[in-house]
Design a protein around this motif. Structure first.
Motif, PDB file in Angstrom:
ATOM      1  N   GLN A 148       0.813  -1.215   0.000  1.00  9.10           N
ATOM      2  CA  GLN A 148       0.000   0.000   0.000  1.00  9.10           C
ATOM      3  C   GLN A 148       0.847   1.265   0.000  1.00  9.10           C
ATOM      4  O   GLN A 148       0.521   2.248  -0.681  1.00  9.10           O
ATOM      5  N   LEU A 149       1.939   1.242   0.733  1.00  2.44           N
ATOM      6  CA  LEU A 149       2.765   2.439   0.901  1.00  2.44           C
ATOM      7  C   LEU A 149       3.789   2.618  -0.211  1.00  2.44           C
ATOM      8  O   LEU A 149       4.193   3.740  -0.520  1.00  2.44           O
ATOM      9  N   GLY A 150       4.243   1.520  -0.784  1.00  2.00           N
ATOM     10  CA  GLY A 150       5.273   1.588  -1.815  1.00  2.00           C
ATOM     11  C   GLY A 150       6.684   1.510  -1.282  1.00  2.00           C
ATOM     12  O   GLY A 150       7.651   1.628  -2.037  1.00  2.00           O
ATOM     13  N   ALA A 151       6.814   1.307   0.015  1.00  2.00           N
ATOM     14  CA  ALA A 151       8.135   1.191   0.644  1.00  2.00           C
ATOM     15  C   ALA A 151       7.987   0.402   1.940  1.00  2.00           C
ATOM     16  O   ALA A 151       6.910   0.366   2.540  1.00  2.00           O
ATOM     17  N   SER A 152       9.068  -0.231   2.365  1.00  2.00           N
ATOM     18  CA  SER A 152       9.044  -0.992   3.616  1.00  2.00           C
ATOM     19  C   SER A 152       9.160  -0.046   4.800  1.00  2.00           C
ATOM     20  O   SER A 152       9.539   1.123   4.649  1.00  2.00           O
ATOM     21  N   GLU A 160      11.538   4.446   7.792  1.00  2.00           N
ATOM     22  CA  GLU A 160      12.275   4.927   8.969  1.00  2.00           C
ATOM     23  C   GLU A 160      13.491   5.737   8.522  1.00  2.00           C
ATOM     24  O   GLU A 160      13.774   6.810   9.074  1.00  2.00           O
ATOM     25  N   TRP A 161      14.213   5.168   7.560  1.00  2.00           N
ATOM     26  CA  TRP A 161      15.380   5.884   7.043  1.00  2.00           C
ATOM     27  C   TRP A 161      14.973   7.244   6.492  1.00  2.00           C
ATOM     28  O   TRP A 161      15.612   8.260   6.768  1.00  2.00           O
ATOM     29  N   ALA A 162      13.888   7.287   5.714  1.00  2.00           N
ATOM     30  CA  ALA A 162      13.434   8.531   5.103  1.00  2.00           C
ATOM     31  C   ALA A 162      12.997   9.541   6.153  1.00  2.00           C
ATOM     32  O   ALA A 162      13.261  10.746   6.024  1.00  2.00           O
ATOM     33  N   MET A 163      12.338   9.058   7.202  1.00  2.00           N
ATOM     34  CA  MET A 163      11.890   9.952   8.269  1.00  2.00           C
ATOM     35  C   MET A 163      13.077  10.605   8.966  1.00  2.00           C
ATOM     36  O   MET A 163      13.093  11.807   9.229  1.00  2.00           O
ATOM     37  N   LEU A 164      14.108   9.810   9.233  1.00  2.00           N
ATOM     38  CA  LEU A 164      15.313  10.336   9.875  1.00  2.00           C
ATOM     39  C   LEU A 164      16.083  11.249   8.928  1.00  2.00           C
ATOM     40  O   LEU A 164      16.634  12.277   9.347  1.00  2.00           O
ATOM     41  N   ILE A 187      13.586   7.561  -4.450  1.00  2.00           N
ATOM     42  CA  ILE A 187      12.201   7.116  -4.612  1.00  2.00           C
ATOM     43  C   ILE A 187      11.509   7.029  -3.251  1.00  2.00           C
ATOM     44  O   ILE A 187      10.381   7.517  -3.075  1.00  2.00           O
ATOM     45  N   VAL A 188      12.177   6.409  -2.295  1.00  2.00           N
ATOM     46  CA  VAL A 188      11.600   6.246  -0.953  1.00  2.00           C
ATOM     47  C   VAL A 188      11.395   7.597  -0.284  1.00  2.00           C
ATOM     48  O   VAL A 188      10.355   7.852   0.339  1.00  2.00           O
ATOM     49  N   PHE A 189      12.365   8.478  -0.431  1.00  2.00           N
ATOM     50  CA  PHE A 189      12.270   9.798   0.180  1.00  2.00           C
ATOM     51  C   PHE A 189      11.088  10.570  -0.409  1.00  2.00           C
ATOM     52  O   PHE A 189      10.363  11.271   0.309  1.00  2.00           O
ATOM     53  N   ASP A 190      10.873  10.420  -1.701  1.00  2.00           N
ATOM     54  CA  ASP A 190       9.744  11.073  -2.362  1.00  2.00           C
ATOM     55  C   ASP A 190       8.425  10.504  -1.849  1.00  2.00           C
ATOM     56  O   ASP A 190       7.466  11.258  -1.609  1.00  2.00           O
ATOM     57  N   ILE A 191       8.356   9.184  -1.671  1.00  2.00           N
ATOM     58  CA  ILE A 191       7.154   8.553  -1.120  1.00  2.00           C
ATOM     59  C   ILE A 191       6.872   9.088   0.276  1.00  2.00           C
ATOM     60  O   ILE A 191       5.737   9.457   0.613  1.00  2.00           O
ATOM     61  N   TYR A 192       7.919   9.142   1.095  1.00  2.00           N
ATOM     62  CA  TYR A 192       7.758   9.624   2.464  1.00  2.00           C
ATOM     63  C   TYR A 192       7.244  11.063   2.490  1.00  2.00           C
ATOM     64  O   TYR A 192       6.271  11.387   3.193  1.00  2.00           O
ATOM     65  N   GLN A 193       7.889  11.945   1.732  1.00  2.00           N
ATOM     66  CA  GLN A 193       7.496  13.352   1.750  1.00  2.00           C
ATOM     67  C   GLN A 193       6.085  13.552   1.203  1.00  2.00           C
ATOM     68  O   GLN A 193       5.327  14.383   1.723  1.00  2.00           O
TER      69      GLN A 193
END
Length: 266
Positions: A209-213, A218-222, A239-245
């Motif tokens: 659902q999220l597109g990332a584990s 966690e890495w992106a949040m930090l 890619i993950v950082f973009d998903i997080y933001q």
């Protein structure tokens, strides 16, 4: 992707249990009620609450639930009741309620929006059920959200699983939830299962659902908190950082207080 060091599980366990006891004492309640999903977050939260010695009510609330979620939840409840005599459980089958609701509302809308709205409806029916049990037994509704879900990507239902009295594990990253759950000997069936919100009646994972584990998020949040430069990221990290933001921005309405139109000196 580099993650922070793991927590000191024994100290964190003691800290949360003492916090729960103190809060319940100040609130003058009998204990806690927790919705059991078959996932690690609810298993950990109920185990932490059980250690307070106060009344703990574990509630199963199936709505067309996948059999694996049900079996994992029940395995945990059996284990918890064997360890703690202050733990009880009850099942409230919400499938008929959910079906009645569906029959009374319009269904001729965009299918994707319909499925998401009905998934959130499941969570809101469960919230209402937990508050019913809390009210009749004098309990607090204990939330099961972790830090990434509650304050990172907003992966919860507003006024659903986000509607709680207290949040014992909301300052723990998902990896820390697993570390503490392992320390407390949560069943392996739960520890080894892929995280899933169970709101669609299947085994669709949170990662799908999220597109990332969760490790990636966690890495992106930090990375976001530490204002790391995206120029140094790998392609996957970008890619993950973009998903997080994107998720963080889209779900601010969940994480921020309800906007109030203030009337000053008009």
């Amino acid at each position: 992707m580099t993650k922070k060091n793991t927590i000191q599980v024994e100290k964190v366990n003691t800290h949360i249990v003492n916090w729960l006891k103190k809060y319940a004492d100040i609130a003058k309640v009998n204990g806690f009620v927790i919705g059991i999903s078959g996932g690690v977050d609810s298993a950990l939260t109920s185990t932490l609450c059980a250690q307070t010695g106060l009344q703990v009510l574990c509630v199963e609330m199936p709505i067309h639930q996948h059999k694996d979620h049900v079996s994992r939840g029940r395995e945990h409840i059996v284990q918890l009741k064997a360890k703690f005599n202050n733990v009880s459980s009850i099942e409230t089958d919400l499938t008929p309620v959910f079906e009645t609701f569906k029959n009374e509302v319009p269904a001729h809308i965009d299918d994707k929006k319909l499925q998401l709205t009905l998934a959130n409806t499941r969570a809101r029916l469960r919230m209402t059920t937990l508050y019913y049990h809390a009210g009749v037994h004098g309990l607090l509704v204990a939330g099961t959200g972790n830090k990434v879900e509650d304050f990172g990507v907003g992966f919860y239902t507003k006024y659903g699983d986000g509607g709680v009295d207290i949040s014992p594990i909301a300052d723990l990253m998902k990896s820390e939830v697993f570390a503490l759950a392992s320390y407390l000997k949560i069943p392996d069936s739960i520890l080894n299962a892929q995280p899933s919100d169970g709101l669609f009646g299947d085994e669709k994972t949170d990662e799908e659902q999220l597109g990332a584990s969760y490790d990636e998020l966690e890495w992106a949040m930090l990375a976001d908190e530490n204002e790391l430069s995206i120029t140094n990221f790998s392609e996957r990290e970008k890619i993950v950082f973009d998903i997080y933001q994107r998720l963080n921005k889209a779900n601010q309405h969940k994480m921020n207080p309800i906007p109030v139109c203030e009337i000053n000196n008009i």
